[in-house]
Design an enzyme around this catalytic site. Structure first.
Site, PDB file in Angstrom:
ATOM      1  N   ARG A   1       0.857  -1.174   0.000  1.00 30.71           N
ATOM      2  CA  ARG A   1       0.000   0.000   0.000  1.00 30.71           C
ATOM      3  C   ARG A   1       0.901   1.234   0.000  1.00 30.71           C
ATOM      4  O   ARG A   1       2.108   1.119   0.176  1.00 30.71           O
ATOM      5  CB  ARG A   1      -0.949   0.013   1.206  1.00 30.71           C
ATOM      6  CG  ARG A   1      -0.239   0.072   2.556  1.00 30.71           C
ATOM      7  CD  ARG A   1      -1.232  -0.015   3.702  1.00 30.71           C
ATOM      8  NE  ARG A   1      -2.145   1.121   3.753  1.00 30.71           N
ATOM      9  CZ  ARG A   1      -1.920   2.265   4.393  1.00 30.71           C
ATOM     10  NH1 ARG A   1      -0.791   2.443   5.056  1.00 30.71           N
ATOM     11  NH2 ARG A   1      -2.804   3.224   4.396  1.00 30.71           N
TER      12      ARG A   1
ATOM     13  N   LYS B   1      -1.645  15.060   9.299  1.00 24.91           N
ATOM     14  CA  LYS B   1      -0.458  14.873   8.451  1.00 24.91           C
ATOM     15  C   LYS B   1       0.589  15.970   8.665  1.00 24.91           C
ATOM     16  O   LYS B   1       1.675  15.910   8.095  1.00 24.91           O
ATOM     17  CB  LYS B   1      -0.868  14.840   6.965  1.00 24.91           C
ATOM     18  CG  LYS B   1      -1.533  13.533   6.548  1.00 24.91           C
ATOM     19  CD  LYS B   1      -1.823  13.528   5.071  1.00 24.91           C
ATOM     20  CE  LYS B   1      -2.460  12.228   4.626  1.00 24.91           C
ATOM     21  NZ  LYS B   1      -1.515  11.087   4.636  1.00 24.91           N
TER      22      LYS B   1
HETATM   23  C1  HEM Z   1      -0.398   5.598  10.195  1.00 19.80           C
HETATM   24  C2  HEM Z   1      -3.391   2.691   7.778  1.00 19.80           C
HETATM   25  C3  HEM Z   1      -0.353  -1.008   8.398  1.00 19.80           C
HETATM   26  C4  HEM Z   1       2.105   1.662  11.548  1.00 19.80           C
HETATM   27  C5  HEM Z   1      -1.418   5.146   9.403  1.00 19.80           C
HETATM   28  C6  HEM Z   1      -2.403   5.987   8.769  1.00 19.80           C
HETATM   29  C7  HEM Z   1      -3.252   5.168   8.116  1.00 19.80           C
HETATM   30  C8  HEM Z   1      -2.805   3.806   8.303  1.00 19.80           C
HETATM   31  C9  HEM Z   1      -4.479   5.574   7.300  1.00 19.80           C
HETATM   32  C10 HEM Z   1      -2.432   7.509   8.784  1.00 19.80           C
HETATM   33  C11 HEM Z   1      -1.418   7.975   7.767  1.00 19.80           C
HETATM   34  C12 HEM Z   1      -1.362   9.444   7.424  1.00 19.80           C
HETATM   35  O1  HEM Z   1      -2.356  10.151   7.349  1.00 19.80           O
HETATM   36  O2  HEM Z   1      -0.248   9.919   7.132  1.00 19.80           O
HETATM   37  C13 HEM Z   1      -2.820   1.430   7.706  1.00 19.80           C
HETATM   38  C14 HEM Z   1      -3.356   0.312   6.955  1.00 19.80           C
HETATM   39  C15 HEM Z   1      -2.468  -0.729   7.127  1.00 19.80           C
HETATM   40  C16 HEM Z   1      -1.414  -0.252   7.990  1.00 19.80           C
HETATM   41  C17 HEM Z   1      -4.637   0.331   6.137  1.00 19.80           C
HETATM   42  C18 HEM Z   1      -2.451  -2.145   6.593  1.00 19.80           C
HETATM   43  C19 HEM Z   1      -3.225  -2.600   5.673  1.00 19.80           C
HETATM   44  C20 HEM Z   1       0.527  -0.637   9.366  1.00 19.80           C
HETATM   45  C21 HEM Z   1       1.483  -1.522   9.985  1.00 19.80           C
HETATM   46  C22 HEM Z   1       2.165  -0.781  10.877  1.00 19.80           C
HETATM   47  C23 HEM Z   1       1.653   0.584  10.814  1.00 19.80           C
HETATM   48  C24 HEM Z   1       1.658  -3.005   9.685  1.00 19.80           C
HETATM   49  C25 HEM Z   1       3.275  -1.311  11.736  1.00 19.80           C
HETATM   50  C26 HEM Z   1       3.386  -1.144  12.996  1.00 19.80           C
HETATM   51  C27 HEM Z   1       1.644   2.955  11.436  1.00 19.80           C
HETATM   52  C28 HEM Z   1       2.181   4.066  12.198  1.00 19.80           C
HETATM   53  C29 HEM Z   1       1.459   5.199  11.830  1.00 19.80           C
HETATM   54  C30 HEM Z   1       0.491   4.761  10.830  1.00 19.80           C
HETATM   55  C31 HEM Z   1       3.326   3.993  13.222  1.00 19.80           C
HETATM   56  C32 HEM Z   1       1.656   6.598  12.404  1.00 19.80           C
HETATM   57  C33 HEM Z   1       0.785   6.683  13.665  1.00 19.80           C
HETATM   58  C34 HEM Z   1       1.071   7.914  14.518  1.00 19.80           C
HETATM   59  O3  HEM Z   1       0.694   9.024  14.124  1.00 19.80           O
HETATM   60  O4  HEM Z   1       1.675   7.742  15.585  1.00 19.80           O
HETATM   61  N1  HEM Z   1      -1.678   3.822   9.086  1.00 19.80           N
HETATM   62  N2  HEM Z   1      -1.662   1.059   8.324  1.00 19.80           N
HETATM   63  N3  HEM Z   1       0.663   0.618   9.879  1.00 19.80           N
HETATM   64  N4  HEM Z   1       0.631   3.401  10.639  1.00 19.80           N
HETATM   65 FE1  HEM Z   1      -0.523   2.225   9.542  1.00 19.80          FE
END
Ligand code: HEM
Length: 341
Positions: free
Chosen positions: A223, A320
């Site tokens: 993704r 963001k």
């Molecule tokens: C942030 C979705 C997998 C870690 C995000 C955001 C979305 C999202 C929508 C916000 C991004 C933005 O607006 O910039 C997803 C989806 C996943 C996925 C749909 C899998 C299909 C993962 C995995 C990890 C992860 C496997 C591993 C640990 C994070 C982290 C953030 C994040 C650390 C930033 C959160 C913060 O602000 O502290 N993700 N994610 N994601 N994702 Fe995921």
């Protein structure tokens, strides 16, 4: 398919520079909302000027530069590597899988010899040769995930699956976009995504977790995610916020002419892989930065980026961290970037 790369030749030599031809432009339409946007990995995504997505690990013309930057960051802050004790086998599993991925993608640069437990990994670009015995820590100079992380441009998080959930229990993350591995390590997938707006009421994150928990060994999905960054700064982790945070305000207050050179579209290509030996999920995050002046060389990209930025709801822009920069970005695209409509 394996491609032949010449690390020195990659860069600005072609008519369309490599950084543009291989850039993973992330917007399929003029509006952007969060979704469980995963698709099978491995096929090339074509763009008006090239394509991306052949391999889950991507070695490009910035290979040495990015890895030198990782080494510098790790020397300053070793907490960018984290591993809970029960993730030992997952680390070995990830290391071997990543070595195989590098070798498959670029056999002329990397090789992995031997079978069974005794192996030898060679990286001809960095002049490294390392023999090791799988599972024996005394045969490596440092923990396996840290060792292999010095050979790839991707950040890596390893997730343990237990009690019907996923847990971010290990990782090597030097190029985070406004989050902290040290803070997140040991958290569940749902907790990690706690700060993200909208996704909880819309069920995006529980659906993503269900999907990931059903992932079969060897299957790879991918993704994209995106943001804006001032200058080519890969390290935007929470720990270094004082260093990069004020640049957003300074850019917004500075001359508009500078925006095209300094403001970058920051895109993460993320791969999700179930590891075969440990059963852990390996999450690869590769960060690409492309200045607006390069985006403007592809008129379709400039138009689309402009529309996405103009339309993006305030809460998403806030999360963001682009509330200050998106407006100058749009103005630059309309003034200098060829966007008229
Ligand atoms: C942030 C979705 C997998 C870690 C995000 C955001 C979305 C999202 C929508 C916000 C991004 C933005 O607006 O910039 C997803 C989806 C996943 C996925 C749909 C899998 C299909 C993962 C995995 C990890 C992860 C496997 C591993 C640990 C994070 C982290 C953030 C994040 C650390 C930033 C959160 C913060 O602000 O502290 N993700 N994610 N994601 N994702 Fe995921």
């Amino acid at each position: 398919m394996s491609t032949t790369i010449d690390l020195e030749a990659l860069g600005d030599s072609a008519a369309i520079p490599d950084r543009i031809a291989r850039f993973p432009f992330p917007f399929p339409r003029d509006t952007y909302r969060y979704s469980t946007n995963v698709e099978p990995a491995g096929s090339v995504v074509e763009t008006p000027v090239g394509g991306w997505g052949t391999h889950p690990v991507d070695v490009d013309g910035r290979y040495r530069e990015d890895l030198a930057e990782r080494t510098r960051i790790l020397a300053e802050d070793p907490t960018r590597f984290q591993a809970l004790p029960h993730m030992e086998i997952a680390q070995w599993d990830a290391m071997l899988t990543l070595m195989r991925m590098l070798t498959d993608a670029h056999p002329e640069t990397f090789s992995l010899d031997g079978d069974g437990a005794a192996r030898r990994f060679t990286n001809r670009a960095l002049g490294v040769e390392q023999s090791f015995v799988f599972g024996d820590p005394s045969t490596l100079p440092e923990p396996p995930l840290l060792f292999v992380g010095r050979h790839l441009q991707e950040d890596v998080v390893l997730l343990d699956q237990r009690e019907g959930a996923l847990w971010g229990d290990a990782g090597l993350v030097t190029f985070a976009a406004d989050w902290s591995l040290r803070f997140d390590v040991g958290m569940s997938f749902l907790q990690i995504h706690g700060p993200v707006p909208r996704v909880h009421t819309e069920g995006v994150i529980p659906r993503a977790q269900q999907f990931l928990m059903g992932l079969q060994p060897g299957r790879q999905y991918r993704r994209t995610n995106w943001s804006l960054s001032v200058d080519r700064r890969l390290d935007q982790s929470t720990e270094t916020y004082p260093v990069w945070g004020r640049d957003r305000r300074l850019l917004a207050e500075g001359p508009l002419e500078d925006v095209g050179r300094r403001l970058n579209l920051r895109v993460e290509v993320q791969h999700l892989v179930r590891l075969g030996v440990s059963g852990a999920i390996m999450f690869l995050i590769r960060t690409y930065l492309l200045p607006f002046e390069d985006i403007a060389r592809v008129p379709e990209w400039a138009e689309r980026l402009c529309r996405v930025l103009e339309e993006l709801p305030e809460d998403m822009a806030d999360y963001k961290g682009i509330t200050r920069t998106r407006e100058p970005g749009v103005r630059w695209l309309r003034t200098y970037g060829g966007v008229r409509s």
